[in-house]
Design a protein around this motif. Structure first.
Motif, mmCIF file in Angstrom:
data_model
loop_
_atom_site.group_PDB
_atom_site.id
_atom_site.type_symbol
_atom_site.label_atom_id
_atom_site.label_comp_id
_atom_site.label_asym_id
_atom_site.label_seq_id
_atom_site.Cartn_x
_atom_site.Cartn_y
_atom_site.Cartn_z
ATOM 1 N N SER A 71 69.834 81.709 -47.106
ATOM 2 C CA SER A 71 69.181 82.603 -48.074
ATOM 3 C C SER A 71 70.091 82.903 -49.255
ATOM 4 O O SER A 71 69.637 82.950 -50.404
ATOM 5 N N ALA A 72 71.377 83.102 -48.989
ATOM 6 C CA ALA A 72 72.328 83.378 -50.067
ATOM 7 C C ALA A 72 72.425 82.190 -51.028
ATOM 8 O O ALA A 72 72.459 82.373 -52.251
ATOM 9 N N ILE A 73 72.445 80.983 -50.477
ATOM 10 C CA ILE A 73 72.489 79.778 -51.311
ATOM 11 C C ILE A 73 71.194 79.645 -52.104
ATOM 12 O O ILE A 73 71.205 79.397 -53.309
ATOM 13 N N TYR A 74 70.079 79.842 -51.430
ATOM 14 C CA TYR A 74 68.757 79.724 -52.062
ATOM 15 C C TYR A 74 68.631 80.718 -53.222
ATOM 16 O O TYR A 74 68.196 80.362 -54.320
ATOM 17 N N ILE A 84 70.708 73.484 -54.504
ATOM 18 C CA ILE A 84 70.705 73.843 -53.082
ATOM 19 C C ILE A 84 71.131 72.640 -52.253
ATOM 20 O O ILE A 84 71.983 72.743 -51.365
ATOM 21 N N GLN A 85 70.566 71.469 -52.553
ATOM 22 C CA GLN A 85 70.927 70.254 -51.813
ATOM 23 C C GLN A 85 72.403 69.898 -52.010
ATOM 24 O O GLN A 85 73.069 69.492 -51.062
ATOM 25 N N ILE A 106 80.918 78.700 -48.166
ATOM 26 C CA ILE A 106 80.143 78.586 -49.411
ATOM 27 C C ILE A 106 81.087 78.599 -50.609
ATOM 28 O O ILE A 106 80.964 77.774 -51.510
ATOM 29 N N ASP A 107 82.037 79.528 -50.611
ATOM 30 C CA ASP A 107 82.991 79.621 -51.726
ATOM 31 C C ASP A 107 83.808 78.337 -51.872
ATOM 32 O O ASP A 107 84.011 77.838 -52.980
ATOM 33 N N ARG A 108 84.260 77.795 -50.737
ATOM 34 C CA ARG A 108 85.049 76.555 -50.784
ATOM 35 C C ARG A 108 84.196 75.376 -51.280
ATOM 36 O O ARG A 108 84.665 74.555 -52.071
ATOM 37 N N ALA A 109 82.948 75.303 -50.817
ATOM 38 C CA ALA A 109 82.061 74.216 -51.242
ATOM 39 C C ALA A 109 81.780 74.303 -52.740
ATOM 40 O O ALA A 109 81.821 73.291 -53.453
ATOM 41 N N ARG A 110 81.529 75.516 -53.210
ATOM 42 C CA ARG A 110 81.269 75.732 -54.635
ATOM 43 C C ARG A 110 82.482 75.309 -55.462
ATOM 44 O O ARG A 110 82.358 74.609 -56.467
#
Length: 199
Positions: A71-74, A84-85, A106-110
């Motif tokens: 949900s946070a990503i969305y 999102i993908q 999420i932070d690391r991926a971003r």
């Protein structure tokens, strides 16, 4: 074809109301696959919600993707599929089996995604005029900017004049760096906007 669709839903437990009494033959997954292969016009439609679809892929790899993380990503990317993908693919590739995806992931991926694009972003800025860069960065800082030719916006962002903002915004719009919806301006590329805010 309609019966084949409802049969798949029933077989997967997605259509609790589908019964043989409704004129729908309930098939096992194996029977459905055989029927679909026999019908060249058959279309398999995934009817899961996006979070269920993503969680299913992570789960099959032994990774837990909590609903609140999805949900946070969305929400962060306002439902825009490509972003999102991209986040989910990066999370999937960088999360070890048996792990639970967290805000830190999420932070690391971003950061990984933005770092991967940073050369392109630098080159993009290099090709812009000073006025275009200044306006782009002001819009990125605002997130969602309104009244970009107003005296307040100009003063808050040290922009020289409304006419230079109009000229720069036309070029930025034409080249898809920014977008304008109902006088709400924002940087079109979410990752680029994050990178600009980090400067």
């Amino acid at each position: 074809m309609k019966n084949l669709f409802f049969s798949l839903m029933a077989a997967l437990g997605l259509c609790s109301g589908c019964t043989a009494q409704d004129g729908v033959e309930v098939l096992t997954p194996q029977e459905f696959i055989a029927a679909a292969e026999a019908d060249s016009a058959a279309v398999i439609l995934d009817v899961r919600q996006p979070d269920e679809f993503a969680a299913g892929h992570f789960s099959r790899a032994g990774i837990t993707l909590p609903e609140d993380i999805f949900s946070a990503i969305y929400e962060r990317f306002e439902g825009v599929t490509w972003y999102i993908q991209k986040m989910l693919n990066t999370l999937f590739m960088s999360t070890r089996k048996g792990a639970v995806v967290t805000d830190d992931n999420i932070d690391r991926a971003r950061t990984e995604i933005i770092d991967g694009f940073s050369y392109n972003y630098l080159e993009t800025l290099y090709r812009m005029t000073v006025k275009q860069k200044e306006l782009l960065m002001a819009i990125a800082r605002a997130g969602k900017a309104t009244n970009i030719t107003s005296a307040k916006f100009l003063k808050d962002n040290a922009l020289t004049s409304a006419s230079s903002v109009q000229s720069a915004s036309k070029w930025l719009l034409k080249n898809d760096f920014i977008t304008n919806e109902a006088n709400c301006w924002y940087v079109y590329d979410y990752f680029f906007a994050d990178w600009l805010r980090s400067l």
